[in-house]
Design a protein around this motif. Sequence first.
Motif, PDB file in Angstrom:
ATOM      1  N   ARG A 119       0.883  -1.214  -0.076  1.00  0.00           N
ATOM      2  CA  ARG A 119       0.002  -0.154   0.019  1.00  0.00           C
ATOM      3  C   ARG A 119       0.827   1.302  -0.182  1.00  0.00           C
ATOM      4  NH1 ARG A 119      -2.802  -3.297   3.465  1.00  0.00           N
ATOM      5  NH2 ARG A 119      -2.074  -1.994   5.420  1.00  0.00           N
ATOM      6  N   LEU A 120       1.784   1.331   0.861  1.00  0.00           N
ATOM      7  CA  LEU A 120       2.893   2.596   0.933  1.00  0.00           C
ATOM      8  C   LEU A 120       3.620   2.555  -0.242  1.00  0.00           C
ATOM      9  CD1 LEU A 120       5.520   2.990   3.553  1.00  0.00           C
ATOM     10  CD2 LEU A 120       6.085   3.064   1.078  1.00  0.00           C
ATOM     11  N   VAL A 121       4.123   1.608  -1.206  1.00  0.00           N
ATOM     12  CA  VAL A 121       4.496   1.983  -2.562  1.00  0.00           C
ATOM     13  C   VAL A 121       3.458   2.341  -3.653  1.00  0.00           C
ATOM     14  CG1 VAL A 121       6.425   0.537  -1.945  1.00  0.00           C
ATOM     15  CG2 VAL A 121       4.914  -0.484  -3.170  1.00  0.00           C
ATOM     16  N   ALA A 122       2.248   1.785  -3.442  1.00  0.00           N
ATOM     17  CA  ALA A 122       1.265   1.854  -4.565  1.00  0.00           C
ATOM     18  C   ALA A 122       0.747   3.618  -4.235  1.00  0.00           C
ATOM     19  CB  ALA A 122      -0.017   1.249  -4.246  1.00  0.00           C
ATOM     20  N   ARG A 123       0.965   4.050  -3.003  1.00  0.00           N
ATOM     21  CA  ARG A 123       0.444   5.433  -2.768  1.00  0.00           C
ATOM     22  C   ARG A 123       1.628   6.470  -3.305  1.00  0.00           C
ATOM     23  NH1 ARG A 123      -0.707   3.596   2.458  1.00  0.00           N
ATOM     24  NH2 ARG A 123       1.184   4.510   3.334  1.00  0.00           N
ATOM     25  N   GLU A 124       2.675   5.895  -3.447  1.00  0.00           N
ATOM     26  CA  GLU A 124       3.892   6.747  -4.065  1.00  0.00           C
ATOM     27  C   GLU A 124       3.819   6.437  -5.676  1.00  0.00           C
ATOM     28  OE1 GLU A 124       7.444   5.407  -2.139  1.00  0.00           O
ATOM     29  OE2 GLU A 124       6.877   7.099  -0.488  1.00  0.00           O
ATOM     30  N   GLY A 125       2.766   5.707  -6.268  1.00  0.00           N
ATOM     31  CA  GLY A 125       2.779   5.570  -7.705  1.00  0.00           C
ATOM     32  C   GLY A 125       3.507   4.426  -8.348  1.00  0.00           C
ATOM     33  N   MET A 126       4.033   3.505  -7.606  1.00  0.00           N
ATOM     34  CA  MET A 126       4.787   2.358  -7.935  1.00  0.00           C
ATOM     35  C   MET A 126       3.695   1.497  -8.327  1.00  0.00           C
ATOM     36  SD  MET A 126       8.000   3.212  -7.787  1.00  0.00           S
ATOM     37  CE  MET A 126       8.654   4.946  -7.152  1.00  0.00           C
ATOM     38  N   ARG A 127       4.109   0.631  -9.185  1.00  0.00           N
ATOM     39  CA  ARG A 127       3.343  -0.494  -9.792  1.00  0.00           C
ATOM     40  C   ARG A 127       3.654  -1.900  -9.387  1.00  0.00           C
ATOM     41  NH1 ARG A 127       0.347   0.405 -14.289  1.00  0.00           N
ATOM     42  NH2 ARG A 127       0.853  -1.689 -15.361  1.00  0.00           N
ATOM     43  N   ALA A 128       4.866  -2.114  -8.798  1.00  0.00           N
ATOM     44  CA  ALA A 128       5.337  -3.287  -8.412  1.00  0.00           C
ATOM     45  C   ALA A 128       6.146  -3.033  -7.043  1.00  0.00           C
ATOM     46  CB  ALA A 128       6.012  -3.999  -9.579  1.00  0.00           C
ATOM     47  N   LEU A 129       6.446  -4.068  -6.353  1.00  0.00           N
ATOM     48  CA  LEU A 129       7.279  -4.316  -5.120  1.00  0.00           C
ATOM     49  C   LEU A 129       8.006  -5.657  -5.451  1.00  0.00           C
ATOM     50  CD1 LEU A 129       8.155  -3.142  -2.503  1.00  0.00           C
ATOM     51  CD2 LEU A 129       6.652  -4.396  -1.419  1.00  0.00           C
ATOM     52  N   ALA A 130       9.312  -5.591  -5.701  1.00  0.00           N
ATOM     53  CA  ALA A 130      10.023  -6.745  -5.905  1.00  0.00           C
ATOM     54  C   ALA A 130      11.039  -6.900  -4.731  1.00  0.00           C
ATOM     55  CB  ALA A 130      11.096  -6.428  -7.312  1.00  0.00           C
ATOM     56  N   LEU A 131      11.640  -8.176  -4.601  1.00  0.00           N
ATOM     57  CA  LEU A 131      12.518  -8.277  -3.378  1.00  0.00           C
ATOM     58  C   LEU A 131      13.349  -9.408  -3.806  1.00  0.00           C
ATOM     59  CD1 LEU A 131      11.310 -11.417  -2.222  1.00  0.00           C
ATOM     60  CD2 LEU A 131       9.498  -9.888  -1.488  1.00  0.00           C
ATOM     61  N   ASN A 132      14.234  -9.772  -3.243  1.00  0.00           N
ATOM     62  CA  ASN A 132      15.240 -10.883  -3.202  1.00  0.00           C
ATOM     63  C   ASN A 132      15.200 -11.664  -1.943  1.00  0.00           C
ATOM     64  OD1 ASN A 132      17.264 -12.719  -4.313  1.00  0.00           O
ATOM     65  ND2 ASN A 132      18.963 -11.507  -3.309  1.00  0.00           N
ATOM     66  N   VAL A 133      15.145 -13.057  -2.169  1.00  0.00           N
ATOM     67  CA  VAL A 133      15.134 -13.973  -0.930  1.00  0.00           C
ATOM     68  C   VAL A 133      16.264 -15.113  -1.248  1.00  0.00           C
ATOM     69  CG1 VAL A 133      13.347 -15.499  -1.977  1.00  0.00           C
ATOM     70  CG2 VAL A 133      13.682 -15.468   0.567  1.00  0.00           C
ATOM     71  N   PHE A 134      16.820 -15.396   0.095  1.00  0.00           N
ATOM     72  CA  PHE A 134      17.642 -16.536  -0.008  1.00  0.00           C
ATOM     73  C   PHE A 134      17.066 -17.914  -0.201  1.00  0.00           C
ATOM     74  CE2 PHE A 134      20.362 -13.529   2.699  1.00  0.00           C
ATOM     75  CZ  PHE A 134      21.412 -13.446   1.843  1.00  0.00           C
ATOM     76  N   GLY A 135      17.565 -18.592  -1.080  1.00  0.00           N
ATOM     77  CA  GLY A 135      17.132 -19.914  -1.662  1.00  0.00           C
ATOM     78  C   GLY A 135      16.782 -21.042  -0.438  1.00  0.00           C
ATOM     79  N   GLY A 136      17.452 -20.729   0.490  1.00  0.00           N
ATOM     80  CA  GLY A 136      17.220 -21.661   1.597  1.00  0.00           C
ATOM     81  C   GLY A 136      16.193 -21.427   2.675  1.00  0.00           C
ATOM     82  N   ASN A 137      15.715 -20.150   2.501  1.00  0.00           N
ATOM     83  CA  ASN A 137      14.677 -19.570   3.458  1.00  0.00           C
ATOM     84  C   ASN A 137      13.335 -19.940   3.192  1.00  0.00           C
ATOM     85  OD1 ASN A 137      13.113 -17.902   5.102  1.00  0.00           O
ATOM     86  ND2 ASN A 137      14.373 -16.162   5.067  1.00  0.00           N
TER      87      ASN A 137
END
Length: 162
Positions: A119-137
Motif C-alpha cells: 500500500r505504501l509504494v502504491a501510494r507513491e505511484g509504484m506499480r510493483a514491489l520486488a525483493l530478493n530471498v535466500f534460496g534456503g529461506n
Amino acid sequence: MDEQTVTLRRMTPAEYRSATEEREAETVRELARLMPEELARERTRQGTARFLPEGLDTTGHHLVVAENESGRTVGTAWIGPDPRAGAGTSDSAWLYHVRVLPSFRRQGYGTAILAAAERLVAREGMRALALNVFGGNEAAIALYRRSGYGVSSMYMSKEVGT
C-alpha cells in the motif's frame, strides 16, 4: 486465524540502530554459508553503506516499524528504490528487508507487513514491489508465494571445489 493488520511508522534512531544490527547479523549468517564469514561481514557493511548512505535519513527509503492494532511492535521493514533500475527510472520499489519479531511469527503478521508495504509504494505511484530471498529461506519463500509474489529470475550455484 484472524487476518492481522499493521500500521507502518518511521523508525526512531534507536530502532534504526537495533534493526540495522539485527539485519546485518542475519545477512552475515546467510552469506557465511557461501563465503568466509569475514568476507560476508565486509559485504554486508558495504551494502548498508551503499544503499543507506544517510542511514535513517536516506532519501527515497522507508525504514519502518510495523505495529499491530494494540500498538505493539510486531516487525520492521526497509523499502526503497529498486536497485536494478537507474535513479528515478523505475515504477518498481524494492523490499530490502522484512522481519517479524519472533514472538509474533506464524500469526499472519508477515502477510500484514507485506500488504502495508505494498500500500505504501502504491501510494507513491509504484506499480510493483520486488525483493530478493535466500534460496534456503523456505518460510520466507512460502510467505511471498502466499502473498502473490512469483519468481522473476533465479540465481543458482553449486560448490565444486574442496
